[in-house]
Design an enzyme around this catalytic site. Sequence first.
Site, mmCIF file in Angstrom:
data_model
loop_
_atom_site.group_PDB
_atom_site.id
_atom_site.type_symbol
_atom_site.label_atom_id
_atom_site.label_comp_id
_atom_site.label_asym_id
_atom_site.label_seq_id
_atom_site.Cartn_x
_atom_site.Cartn_y
_atom_site.Cartn_z
ATOM 1 C CG ASP A 326 -55.605 -54.268 4.001
ATOM 2 O OD1 ASP A 326 -55.811 -54.534 3.322
ATOM 3 O OD2 ASP A 326 -56.353 -53.102 4.649
ATOM 4 C CG ASP A 634 -59.623 -49.612 4.883
ATOM 5 O OD1 ASP A 634 -59.948 -50.819 3.795
ATOM 6 O OD2 ASP A 634 -58.298 -49.244 3.897
ATOM 7 C CG ASP A 638 -61.245 -54.663 4.594
ATOM 8 O OD1 ASP A 638 -61.603 -55.122 4.065
ATOM 9 O OD2 ASP A 638 -60.917 -53.814 4.600
HETATM 10 P P1 ATP Z 1 -54.712 -52.716 -0.155
HETATM 11 O O1 ATP Z 1 -55.544 -54.050 -0.140
HETATM 12 O O2 ATP Z 1 -53.407 -53.052 0.096
HETATM 13 O O3 ATP Z 1 -55.406 -51.204 0.487
HETATM 14 P P2 ATP Z 1 -55.082 -51.795 -2.437
HETATM 15 O O4 ATP Z 1 -55.159 -50.187 -1.887
HETATM 16 O O5 ATP Z 1 -54.434 -51.740 -3.554
HETATM 17 O O6 ATP Z 1 -54.436 -53.085 -2.020
HETATM 18 P P3 ATP Z 1 -57.941 -52.032 -2.963
HETATM 19 O O7 ATP Z 1 -58.018 -50.370 -2.721
HETATM 20 O O8 ATP Z 1 -58.619 -52.906 -2.945
HETATM 21 O O9 ATP Z 1 -56.408 -52.015 -2.969
HETATM 22 O O10 ATP Z 1 -57.727 -51.504 -4.724
HETATM 23 C C1 ATP Z 1 -57.352 -52.864 -5.236
HETATM 24 C C2 ATP Z 1 -57.141 -52.062 -7.047
HETATM 25 O O11 ATP Z 1 -58.277 -50.981 -7.457
HETATM 26 C C3 ATP Z 1 -56.137 -51.188 -7.389
HETATM 27 O O12 ATP Z 1 -54.672 -51.774 -7.336
HETATM 28 C C4 ATP Z 1 -55.962 -50.386 -8.414
HETATM 29 O O13 ATP Z 1 -55.903 -50.918 -9.636
HETATM 30 C C5 ATP Z 1 -57.579 -50.384 -8.433
HETATM 31 N N1 ATP Z 1 -57.698 -49.190 -7.230
HETATM 32 C C6 ATP Z 1 -57.528 -48.630 -6.765
HETATM 33 N N2 ATP Z 1 -57.817 -46.775 -6.301
HETATM 34 C C7 ATP Z 1 -58.743 -46.999 -7.786
HETATM 35 C C8 ATP Z 1 -59.398 -45.414 -7.741
HETATM 36 N N3 ATP Z 1 -59.508 -44.725 -6.723
HETATM 37 N N4 ATP Z 1 -59.750 -45.727 -9.012
HETATM 38 C C9 ATP Z 1 -59.569 -46.819 -9.719
HETATM 39 N N5 ATP Z 1 -59.301 -47.822 -9.705
HETATM 40 C C10 ATP Z 1 -58.551 -48.350 -8.530
#
Ligand code: ATP
Length: 892
Positions: A326, A634, A638
């Site tokens: 990730d 996490d 997953d």
């Molecule tokens: P990784 O997989 O590297 O941890 P990530 O944290 O960006 O990446 P996700 O948590 O799935 O992956 O988030 C995907 C997308 O959702 C983000 O790029 C963001 O645009 C949106 N996002 C993340 N957190 C929030 C939130 N708390 N509320 C609304 N949208 C969110």
Amino acid sequence: MMFHEMKEKDVEKVLNSNIDQGLSDSEVEKKRKQFGWNELQEGEKQSALMLFISQFKDFMVLVLLAATLISGLLGEYIDAIAIIMIVLINGCLGFFQERKAEKSLNALRELSAPQVVVLRNGEWSKIPSKEVVVGDILKFSSGDRIGADVRLVHTANLEIEESALTGESVPAVKTIDPITEKNASLGDLTNMAFMGTMVTRGNGVGIVTGIGMNTAMGKIADMIQNAETMMTPLQRRLEQLGKILITVALLLTLLVVIAGVVHGHDLYTMFLAGVSLAVAAIPEGLPAIVTVALSLGVQRMIRNNAIVRKLPAVETLGCASVICSDKTGTMTQNKMTVTHLWSGGNTWTVSGTGYHPKGNFYKDKEEIVPHKEKSLYQLLTFGLLCNHAEIQMKDDEFIIDGDPTEGALLVSAMKAGMTRESILKQFTIEKEFPFDSTRKMMSVVVKDKNGKRFVITKGAPDVLIGLSESVLWDGKMQSLSLELQRGIQSSIENLASKALRTIAVAFKPLQEYTNIMHESEAEKGLTFVGVQGMIDPPRPEVKQAIKECHEAGIKTVMITGDHAITAKAIAKQLGILKGKSKVIEGSALNEMSVDELENVVEEVSVFARVSPEHKLKIVKAFQNHGHIVAMTGDGVNDAPAIKSADIGIAMGITGTDVAKEASSLILLDDNFATIKAAIKEGRNIYENIRKFVRYLLASNVGEILVMLFAMLMSLPLPLVPIQILWVNLVTDGLPAMALGLDKPEDDVMKRKPRHPKEGIFARKLGWKVVSRGFLIGLVTLLAFLTIYRKNPDQLEYAQTVAFATLVLTQLIHVFDCRSEKSVFNRNPFGNMYLVWAVISSILLMLIVIYVPSLQQIFHTLPIIPKDWLLIVGLSSVPTFLLAGSLFVRKKE
Ligand code: ATP
């Protein structure tokens, strides 16, 4: 009345609990005294005494003890007692080794023991689930494992997977209403949550009604006892090898005995010598040393923030050829700060670092007053309303309690002078559709002071654009034309290319609202407001770690839910994206079969905008290419990918219980660099095991051969039984253990990953064992012959010289075992455990040779200084002759 039949308030009363404050410490103490700990009783454990006795169960040890008893009865008291002492010491050593192994495995289990969030003395905190008592108030959310049986008192979209109890794999939807139905089965108890089941969606709060064996799970505890084997493939292979080695050792020993008898030795002497030789030659300590080496390695990994949950993973780590990791939090710091904002064609920047809520807003480098710019103010307000994060001061530092992405939005709003308290005076939040990484957004339904309701959504900008029909442009609503859409998209890409993570907000006035509204209904026909772009700097150590992985033949792949352009920018900074490597997006993955992905996967370094469900496909595609894949994760979704990866890695801080339980490795600090460190340790542990296998087997071959050569040459016994047993105990014991603690060779992360099917004797190890073993036997015989030929009357003296030569040859050879290449490759003082082990073995040898009372027991005579020259000279031959010739060849 049962708890599920009562109203929540009645349950609270009956259990003397308090839904708002939780229990106090004194109440917890009292209840614990009454009901005990929240634990399932474990299956029967082997007692220490049984473990000790089991050390002597070995067939050859029993034969040796029987033979010793006979020799004792025949009057050989000293020999008999000495042999029994040595066998006892050997048994104690084995006992302590196994106890240590068992203890460290238990410690591991403790470390990965589940935790729960509990309300006590009015505050929520995380505690080990073992400490929960009846009446405690527990809180849980998606991904958590329920720590005890609870009666639910609050639920929000709560769904729990209860298949372990009910066999029903579809998650059960939970509510809080009392159940009046008589004889309801477990599956019907929708207002209860049971120990050991998993929250798959939403969140909830409940009062603990049962703990430990007094839970639904406790009643079937016997059925779910953890039957998982902790043996690693190598341990299994060594066990098989052990059986072959025993047969070979017994056959050779038999040959020694027969040769001895044929050449005139008496049967009794040969029998005792043969049994001693068999005991010495059978590497019975190998499995225990392997376990100790593995568990000590595992402890070193813990110090480096990696917890191994399944021992076999230690070995697999050394074979890893792809790490799928990730991005957010693992490669980056997960410390988000909004730096750019965009709305209705305007871009603003905001100053400040970290979560410190002070900073100024600028437009075209001119400072502006945020609440005077309507669209900016709206963007910040919505970001604050659709938000759970809280800011706290700790040790003079602002930290975020909650999701860092939301923390960044909270801080940007605070920089404009807003607070959640002030905003909640204008709006009340009526409902929430929680974030999930498949939808990539979350929404709230709010009501303003005039009673008007709105949906406010925040999430990935590309997703929100797709759900929007209009856009707020300079405070006015405009229909979202294709042209405007392109304009917004290019502004977002502009932010993303600066490695910024982008979060958009949108809203919709609600004409009608019912409590049962579904998220798909709420999150459509939106009006796009704008985007906040936040930096999430890479962790400083990750770039170097990725480079080292590359040198070690391990490919690093970034998997992220983030925008492709953001991901690309960070991947470039970190050195993941180079040359021809590609970026693939989740939408493209949807269109591809595993086969199609397989065709291109070798070239892909970044998977962006993926959902957790894609990870499984990615793992399979790499595995079909013959890769050994490490995959991080996490969330609940997953878990399937973590499970099917060769090394499933869960995040210790942000990881859910579900992900952790599916994993074989947990990163306590969520840091990519820790994966690299664990792989290095994994490689080292395997190499160390190879080192002592090599040492022990070569020593044993040497011991057998010197006896065999002598018998075939009609010579007297070059070593007496007690000497053979002593060699087995001292030289094979301490130095072998010390080899298990060796540091890695310099090039351990410069080699290609080991092939998982590689045998223990691969890479010429078998040859090394046989050739060095042969030479050890040969030089010992030479030493014996030289002295014996000179003075055939002094057999005991010649035996003492042979004994000293055998010991010293092995103690020199042990240094050769530290390197795959040559003894000259390593600093002999690099492993001080080994140096001390060797020094103490030498001292013990000198004591046996020079202390008069021991001379009697060990049939030794003091060696004169001149003969030490011969001993030392001959002892160096096997190591320096072969290593030296290699050295010369290399120089040429
Ligand atoms: P990784 O997989 O590297 O941890 P990530 O944290 O960006 O990446 P996700 O948590 O799935 O992956 O988030 C995907 C997308 O959702 C983000 O790029 C963001 O645009 C949106 N996002 C993340 N957190 C929030 C939130 N708390 N509320 C609304 N949208 C969110």
